[in-house]
Enzyme design. Sequence first.
Site, mmCIF file in Angstrom:
data_model
loop_
_atom_site.group_PDB
_atom_site.id
_atom_site.type_symbol
_atom_site.label_atom_id
_atom_site.label_comp_id
_atom_site.label_asym_id
_atom_site.label_seq_id
_atom_site.Cartn_x
_atom_site.Cartn_y
_atom_site.Cartn_z
ATOM 1 N N GLU A 1 -7.378 -9.864 4.881
ATOM 2 C CA GLU A 1 -6.757 -11.169 4.664
ATOM 3 C C GLU A 1 -6.686 -11.943 5.974
ATOM 4 O OE1 GLU A 1 -3.086 -10.174 2.699
ATOM 5 O OE2 GLU A 1 -4.213 -9.372 0.998
ATOM 6 N N CYS B 1 4.230 -12.541 8.243
ATOM 7 C CA CYS B 1 4.048 -11.339 9.064
ATOM 8 C C CYS B 1 4.375 -10.089 8.276
ATOM 9 C CB CYS B 1 5.018 -11.344 10.234
ATOM 10 S SG CYS B 1 4.678 -12.552 11.455
HETATM 11 N N1 SAH Z 1 -0.890 -4.792 15.099
HETATM 12 C C1 SAH Z 1 -0.466 -5.860 15.908
HETATM 13 C C2 SAH Z 1 -0.735 -7.216 15.303
HETATM 14 C C3 SAH Z 1 -0.436 -7.376 13.853
HETATM 15 S S1 SAH Z 1 1.235 -7.168 13.311
HETATM 16 C C4 SAH Z 1 0.976 -5.734 16.284
HETATM 17 O O1 SAH Z 1 1.665 -4.896 15.707
HETATM 18 O O2 SAH Z 1 1.400 -6.450 17.173
HETATM 19 C C5 SAH Z 1 1.946 -8.726 13.771
HETATM 20 C C6 SAH Z 1 3.474 -8.778 13.805
HETATM 21 O O3 SAH Z 1 4.058 -8.677 12.516
HETATM 22 C C7 SAH Z 1 4.108 -7.683 14.647
HETATM 23 O O4 SAH Z 1 4.891 -8.267 15.646
HETATM 24 C C8 SAH Z 1 4.986 -6.938 13.665
HETATM 25 O O5 SAH Z 1 6.142 -6.475 14.291
HETATM 26 C C9 SAH Z 1 5.288 -7.986 12.627
HETATM 27 N N2 SAH Z 1 5.634 -7.457 11.315
HETATM 28 C C10 SAH Z 1 5.103 -6.395 10.690
HETATM 29 N N3 SAH Z 1 5.667 -6.225 9.476
HETATM 30 C C11 SAH Z 1 6.583 -7.219 9.337
HETATM 31 C C12 SAH Z 1 7.471 -7.619 8.267
HETATM 32 N N4 SAH Z 1 7.491 -6.976 7.110
HETATM 33 N N5 SAH Z 1 8.244 -8.691 8.488
HETATM 34 C C13 SAH Z 1 8.199 -9.395 9.635
HETATM 35 N N6 SAH Z 1 7.357 -9.087 10.660
HETATM 36 C C14 SAH Z 1 6.570 -8.002 10.508
#
Ligand code: SAH
Length: 364
Positions: free
Chosen positions: A89, A355
């Site tokens: 996605e 996110c």
């Molecule tokens: N793998 C990388 C980039 C993708 S995740 C990383 O972890 O940085 C991007 C962001 O989404 C991260 O900061 C993570 O903490 C956040 N994230 C993951 N799951 C989430 C959720 N359910 N709600 C809000 N943010 C979330």
Amino acid sequence: MVSPVLCGLPPEELAALIDFLPRFRAAQIFKWIAAGASSFGEMKNLPLALREALTGRFLLRSSAVQVRYEDPDGTVKLGIGLADGAKIEAVLLAGGGRRTACLSTQAGCPAGCVFCKTGSLGFTRNLTSAEIVEQFLFLREAASHGAPSAAEGRAAIAKGRAGHAVDNIVIMGMGEPLLNLAEVRRALAVITCKQGMDFSKRRITLSTCGISAGIIDLADKGPAVRLALSLTTADEALRRRLMPIAKAHPLNEVKEALACFQRSGGGRITLEIVLLGGLNTRSEDVAALADFARGLDTVVNLIPWNPVEGLKADDGRPLREPSPGEAAAFAGRLKAAGLKVTRRFRKGRGVMGACGQLGVLPAE
Ligand code: SAH
Ligand code: SF4
């Protein structure tokens, strides 16, 4: 034999692949790809016979948009099918007059963060440079409300406005970019190339869960993009429970890597804290965070957890969003501890494009 895909090749690799043609042809083709051409037939300054010959030998793109969801808040989430059947996605976030393209770098993710839908999917494979560049092209098309013709794209390149439909790129979609750095690098070489898409490196943010060696590699060899660290908490024991990959990357090593990134001119680093109600908003988390940030130039970005059905903490308890009061109090205590704090807008929840929600279809 599978035909090579051209859109993910930086100019020198493209020139090497088609070195049976005069060199200016590679430059012409590179420009057309950057302009958004999806067939050789659109490349009007190539002789017809050459366009036909290239069509039989090479592909310009490898993936296709299969579904498109649009949230009333302006967020567009694209479901993209890859050539081998894997699905990823990509999301276009609109807000404050700016459009941000959020790109994925892996199908699934091996890091296994308990709060993240992508993490719960497990790891399928790394994306290729072409598959990353294609997401940018698809989102640029979505941002300009339908695909502009390649000729319009060429005109935009001539005016130095090729990427203008998208203001920022965040590498924050599915997967961990620093576990696929070679392909991410090639993709960024294409996206930022002055002779083509010409997207500014300073408007690109790469987010990592904290792969120390990858951060140092990025500091040493570039590209000079902005960096965000998904810290979640600076309490080492809790971080290891929430982000299993953190066991292999102790926080002192991550901090040293961030310092190295900053010494090499990397600029302010964003520390992303996904707020999990009742888990990482304690006074211990405030103290640990202040300690971690000491000596670094950082801004803390608070992201209230976006709910995903079925995700649980390691002790089996369901995760929950922080209450607005809990989030505000945590932000206040961080500020009182001397940290710079911002809060992320909740965008794209209606299409499960916020996110951590990538991998869930809105209908589910
Ligand atoms: N793998 C990388 C980039 C993708 S995740 C990383 O972890 O940085 C991007 C962001 O989404 C991260 O900061 C993570 O903490 C956040 N994230 C993951 N799951 C989430 C959720 N359910 N709600 C809000 N943010 C979330
Ligand atoms: Fe992977 Fe980032 Fe999700 Fe963690 S938060 S599982 S590193 S995509």
